[in-house]
Motif scaffolding. Structure first.
Motif, mmCIF file in Angstrom:
data_model
loop_
_atom_site.group_PDB
_atom_site.id
_atom_site.type_symbol
_atom_site.label_atom_id
_atom_site.label_comp_id
_atom_site.label_asym_id
_atom_site.label_seq_id
_atom_site.Cartn_x
_atom_site.Cartn_y
_atom_site.Cartn_z
ATOM 1 N N PHE A 69 -7.039 16.922 -9.160
ATOM 2 C CA PHE A 69 -7.691 16.103 -8.139
ATOM 3 C C PHE A 69 -6.599 15.309 -7.436
ATOM 4 N N LEU A 70 -6.471 15.513 -6.133
ATOM 5 C CA LEU A 70 -5.449 14.824 -5.336
ATOM 6 C C LEU A 70 -6.123 13.808 -4.437
ATOM 7 N N ILE A 71 -5.673 12.554 -4.506
ATOM 8 C CA ILE A 71 -6.201 11.500 -3.653
ATOM 9 C C ILE A 71 -5.031 10.863 -2.912
ATOM 10 N N MET A 72 -5.155 10.767 -1.586
ATOM 11 C CA MET A 72 -4.048 10.321 -0.737
ATOM 12 C C MET A 72 -4.516 9.253 0.237
ATOM 13 N N GLY A 73 -3.543 8.478 0.729
ATOM 14 C CA GLY A 73 -3.823 7.483 1.745
ATOM 15 C C GLY A 73 -2.722 7.425 2.777
ATOM 16 N N ALA A 74 -3.003 6.719 3.859
ATOM 17 C CA ALA A 74 -2.023 6.340 4.894
ATOM 18 C C ALA A 74 -1.306 7.531 5.519
ATOM 19 N N HIS A 75 -2.027 8.571 5.867
ATOM 20 C CA HIS A 75 -1.472 9.520 6.831
ATOM 21 C C HIS A 75 -1.236 8.793 8.153
ATOM 22 N N HIS A 76 -2.129 7.851 8.452
ATOM 23 C CA HIS A 76 -2.012 7.024 9.652
ATOM 24 C C HIS A 76 -1.584 5.625 9.236
ATOM 25 N N ALA A 77 -0.480 5.165 9.820
ATOM 26 C CA ALA A 77 0.212 3.972 9.323
ATOM 27 C C ALA A 77 -0.662 2.732 9.315
ATOM 28 N N ARG A 78 -1.463 2.531 10.348
ATOM 29 C CA ARG A 78 -2.211 1.279 10.489
ATOM 30 C C ARG A 78 -3.456 1.220 9.618
ATOM 31 N N GLU A 79 -3.766 2.299 8.915
ATOM 32 C CA GLU A 79 -5.003 2.363 8.141
ATOM 33 C C GLU A 79 -4.742 1.921 6.704
ATOM 34 N N TRP A 80 -4.457 0.641 6.545
ATOM 35 C CA TRP A 80 -4.037 0.106 5.255
ATOM 36 C C TRP A 80 -5.041 0.291 4.126
ATOM 37 N N PRO A 81 -6.364 0.131 4.346
ATOM 38 C CA PRO A 81 -7.297 0.316 3.225
ATOM 39 C C PRO A 81 -7.226 1.702 2.592
ATOM 40 N N SER A 82 -6.822 2.713 3.357
ATOM 41 C CA SER A 82 -6.761 4.067 2.804
ATOM 42 C C SER A 82 -5.782 4.149 1.639
ATOM 43 N N ALA A 83 -4.677 3.417 1.739
ATOM 44 C CA ALA A 83 -3.701 3.383 0.646
ATOM 45 C C ALA A 83 -4.214 2.546 -0.514
ATOM 46 N N GLU A 84 -4.854 1.427 -0.198
ATOM 47 C CA GLU A 84 -5.379 0.542 -1.246
ATOM 48 C C GLU A 84 -6.398 1.262 -2.119
ATOM 49 N N HIS A 85 -7.329 1.971 -1.507
ATOM 50 C CA HIS A 85 -8.361 2.665 -2.272
ATOM 51 C C HIS A 85 -7.743 3.728 -3.176
ATOM 52 N N SER A 86 -6.757 4.438 -2.665
ATOM 53 C CA SER A 86 -6.101 5.469 -3.479
ATOM 54 C C SER A 86 -5.456 4.852 -4.710
ATOM 55 N N MET A 87 -4.756 3.740 -4.509
ATOM 56 C CA MET A 87 -4.048 3.091 -5.612
ATOM 57 C C MET A 87 -5.015 2.508 -6.639
ATOM 58 N N GLU A 88 -6.104 1.945 -6.157
ATOM 59 C CA GLU A 88 -7.043 1.322 -7.090
ATOM 60 C C GLU A 88 -7.656 2.340 -8.040
ATOM 61 N N PHE A 89 -7.834 3.584 -7.586
ATOM 62 C CA PHE A 89 -8.411 4.572 -8.495
ATOM 63 C C PHE A 89 -7.457 4.874 -9.648
ATOM 64 N N ALA A 90 -6.157 4.773 -9.419
ATOM 65 C CA ALA A 90 -5.209 4.947 -10.519
ATOM 66 C C ALA A 90 -5.440 3.880 -11.584
ATOM 67 N N TYR A 91 -5.614 2.635 -11.155
ATOM 68 C CA TYR A 91 -5.900 1.560 -12.116
ATOM 69 C C TYR A 91 -7.219 1.798 -12.828
ATOM 70 N N ASP A 92 -8.207 2.301 -12.098
ATOM 71 C CA ASP A 92 -9.497 2.561 -12.725
ATOM 72 C C ASP A 92 -9.363 3.558 -13.874
ATOM 73 N N LEU A 93 -8.662 4.670 -13.625
ATOM 74 C CA LEU A 93 -8.513 5.691 -14.653
ATOM 75 C C LEU A 93 -7.770 5.180 -15.876
ATOM 76 N N LEU A 94 -6.848 4.270 -15.664
ATOM 77 C CA LEU A 94 -5.971 3.839 -16.751
ATOM 78 C C LEU A 94 -6.411 2.548 -17.428
ATOM 79 N N GLU A 95 -7.098 1.662 -16.707
ATOM 80 C CA GLU A 95 -7.298 0.319 -17.253
ATOM 81 C C GLU A 95 -8.721 -0.210 -17.161
ATOM 82 N N SER A 96 -9.635 0.514 -16.542
ATOM 83 C CA SER A 96 -10.967 -0.065 -16.348
ATOM 84 C C SER A 96 -11.835 -0.014 -17.591
ATOM 85 N N GLY A 97 -11.518 0.890 -18.525
ATOM 86 C CA GLY A 97 -12.364 1.041 -19.697
ATOM 87 C C GLY A 97 -13.628 1.838 -19.437
#
Length: 691
Positions: free
Chosen positions: A184-212
């Protein structure tokens, strides 16, 4: 929502290249201060059909991905933008009369939120937008904290400016990249100004590892999740670090969309300077999500170097997109999500209406609906927004068979207040549409689960000795779209080469290897169905007695029948009236639940609306007397039907070339494997030539 037609408003006076000046080599004027009545705006352009929305997108304006059945949002950066839109015959409403003021308010809201909240509802607890350095540092920290579950990843190619494009791979035993798990590949910020796209991608990494979350153990065991939060590292860093000017002018780099490439078509006077400080401002660069080679050069991407949707000098010319393409080509990415802003959409291929629905449309649409049930976004094919070409999931799906989606996050703004665009949208909190439904967090969990659903990819099973490596490989020549030329017309498609390959480590026993189908969807054919009966006969639409006042509406009901009597692939509503275009009636069609399924609200006479595969049942038609309707100019209507388009099935089957190699590099066996989606093929011991 009823759209009110208005004349072209006065917008920002900056002389942008988007007005067509750069294409002629004309100088770009320095940005001028905005007068009180001269501001950058977001307008909703009235375009009710897919063809009309595609025509708006083809104007070369700053078209957003925010679209619905009534039209599409466009950012007007200057008087010339408004004039181009007016001359094209389009009308619009102003949605945001002062975009710069909104951005200033957003920054104030972000500052207040970060100061008042110690920890957000996000799995990381973040309270503000990250910088590129934050992403890189956090991925490094997660790899150090979870050494058996996280493997650092640097993509195969650096950016235009030489920066690494980084990510992480998350799974049990992450170091064993040849474990045969689906990806499963999740990506963000193909477009530079679309900051939430990167945030959402990163948060899922934390979810998988630390959310319980109780699902984490199964996902870590069964699927490899790859997170690449920032694809356009150059553009993102410039956008994120720029001093906000708040005027959306040529040199307001915070609103940069593209990468840092300098096109060979860029006039000499705009080539000097750095990506963050040059005479062309934020307009230099390529739109990475119009540069992937699949269908490159077709509608929905610009041939002008200064356009926000510039497709690049050649198919797949940009290193950032090529790095993503290498990543997908070397892994069995069975599901991907590329995040963008904004529009509350779950988009799936095809991106061009002319392609026709994919052969996997039924399963594809159902998977998108599953995601949308949690974020409450509209689940539509990409061409339903408007035609685009050169996007990542269109290339990936048609050429590898892995399912790919675009999420357009949020309702307003490329990087809205953090609390709304990131916290609420990700966690499913008010004011997000997915409040109480799980939000994008839950949609991502569903996507990860889909990646390892054997019904959605293919499986190769067998036995392999220890100290061996199994590899599957396929190489082929693909073709772009006929290439649209700046002056109109097209030139022949351009060939490009793809090599798909991935490996599995033999462990001395049975294996189960998740792969994508051996036959590419591009080869399989097109989705459709054979008619099971005739289409419903045409019939008049009853006009109620009387005529509503100008601005008011009247309603009439119709019935669409279905099997076993009729099989309708399309219904077309046609309305006309005396008086030509001096009179204007608008029409909206609703299903039994009150959902709008079609509309005909242009300035045309006749007005026409169509809906595909209509569900049998009752429908209500709203006739709005927009302008000039009277007893002498009352409307008449007809409802006609067409059969479904039959499926196009080529019957061609492609194979994976399977090779077994010893740890000393000796080829022990080869064979061809044909395996379809949802199918498992047992190859026995592919390392034994005699078996």
């Amino acid at each position: 929502m009823r759209i009110t037609r208005v004349g072209p408003g006065v917008v920002a006076a900056t002389a942008l290249a988007l007005a067509g000046l750069v294409g002629t080599g004309a100088a770009i004027a320095a940005p001028q201060p905005n007068a009180q009545d001269d501001k950058v705006q977001i307008v909703h352009v009235h375009a009710v059909t897919q063809a009309e929305r595609s025509a708006v997108n083809a104007l070369g304006l700053d078209t957003t991905e925010h679209s619905d059945t009534t039209g599409v949002d466009v950012v007007l950066h200057g008087r010339a933008d408004a004039e181009r839109l007016r001359k094209s015959g389009h009308t619009w409403t102003v949605k945001n009369a002062d975009l710069a003021a909104t951005e200033r308010a957003n920054r104030a809201a972000d500052k207040a939120y970060a100061a008042s909240v110690a920890e957000s509802e996000l799995p990381s607890g973040r309270t503000s937008y990250r910088h590129l350095a934050d992403y890189n540092a956090e991925m490094t920290a997660l790899a150090a904290k979870y050494p058996t579950k996280v493997k650092p990843l640097t993509l195969s190619r650096s950016s235009v400016l030489g920066k690494p494009i980084r990510g992480i791979e998350i799974t049990d035993g992450a170091a064993n990249v040849n474990d045969g798990k689906p990806v499963f590949l999740i990506m963000g910020a193909h477009h530079a100004r679309e900051w939430p796209s990167a945030e959402h991608s990163m948060e899922f990494a934390y979810d998988l590892l630390e959310s319980g979350d109780a699902r984490n153990a199964g996902l870590l065991k069964g699927v490899r999740t790859i997170v690449v939060p920032v694809v356009n590292v150059d553009g993102f860093e410039i956008s994120r670090e720029a001093t906000p000017l708040g005027d959306f002018s040529l040199f307001d780099y915070e609103m940069k969309r593209k990468n840092c490439a300098i096109s060979v078509n860029t006039p000499a006077q705009y080539q000097p300077g750095t990506c963050a400080d040059n005479p062309a401002g934020a307009l230099r660069g390529t739109d990475l999500n119009r540069n992937y080679p699949g269908f490159w050069g077709g509608p929905g991407a610009s041939a002008s170097w200064s356009s926000e949707t510039y497709r690049g000098d050649a198919p797949g010319s940009e290193p950032e997109g090529a790095a993503v393409r290498d990543l997908i080509s070397s892994h069995q990415v069975t599901t991907l999500i590329t995040n963008h802003t904004y529009s509350n959409l779950v988009l799936r291929p095809p991106s061009l209406a002319s392609t026709g629905f994919s052969p996997d449309e039924i399963q594809y649409r159902a998977l998108g609906a599953d995601f949308a049930s949690h974020n409450d976004y509209a689940n539509i094919p990409s061409f339903g927004l408007y035609d685009t070409s050169g996007s990542v999931e269109d290339w990936s799906y048609w050429n590898t068979g892995g399912y790919g989606f675009t999420f357009e996050i949020g309702t307003e703004g490329f990087h809205p207040p953090f609390q709304d665009g990131v916290v609420a949208e990700y966690a499913g909190l008010a004011p997000a549409a997915g409040a109480g439904l799980g939000g994008n967090r839950e949609a991502y969990y569903r996507a990860a689960a889909a990646a390892m659903d054997k019904a959605m990819h293919s499986t190769i099973t067998g036995k392999a000795p220890a100290n061996t490596t199994l590899s599957v490989r396929k190489s082929y020549t693909g073709m772009t779209s006929p290439v649209t030329q700046p002056g109109g017309g097209t030139t022949p498609p351009i060939p490009y080469t793809d090599v798909l390959t991935s490996s599995l480590s033999g462990k001395g026993g049975a294996f189960s290897w998740a792969v994508n189908p051996s036959t590419r969807p591009l080869v399989v054919g097109r989705y459709g169905r054979d008619p099971q009966g005739p289409p419903q006969p045409s019939s008049p639409i009853t006009n109620p007695a009387g005529v509503p006042a100008v601005g008011a509406s009247e309603f009439t009901d119709v019935t669409i029948q279905g099997m076993p009597t009729y099989d309708n692939g399309k219904v077309i509503f046609t309305f006309n009236w005396p008086g030509g275009t001096a009179v204007d009636w608008d029409f909206y069609i609703y299903d039994a639940a009150g959902n709008q399924v079609a509309s005909a609200a242009t300035a045309d006479n006749p007005e026409m609306a169509a809906a595909l595969d209509p569900v049998p049942g009752g429908y209500r038609i709203e006739a709005n007397n927009y302008d000039g309707g009277s007893p002498a100019t009352d409307w008449t209507g007809t409802m006609s039907f067409a059969s479904p388009d039959p499926a196009i099935v080529t019957g061609v089957k492609e194979s994976w070339n399977l090779t077994c190699t010893s740890d000393k590099g000796k080829v022990l066996g080869t064979r061809s494997i044909i395996v379809d989606r949802g199918q498992a093929v047992d190859v026995g011991n592919p390392c034994n030539r005699g078996k």
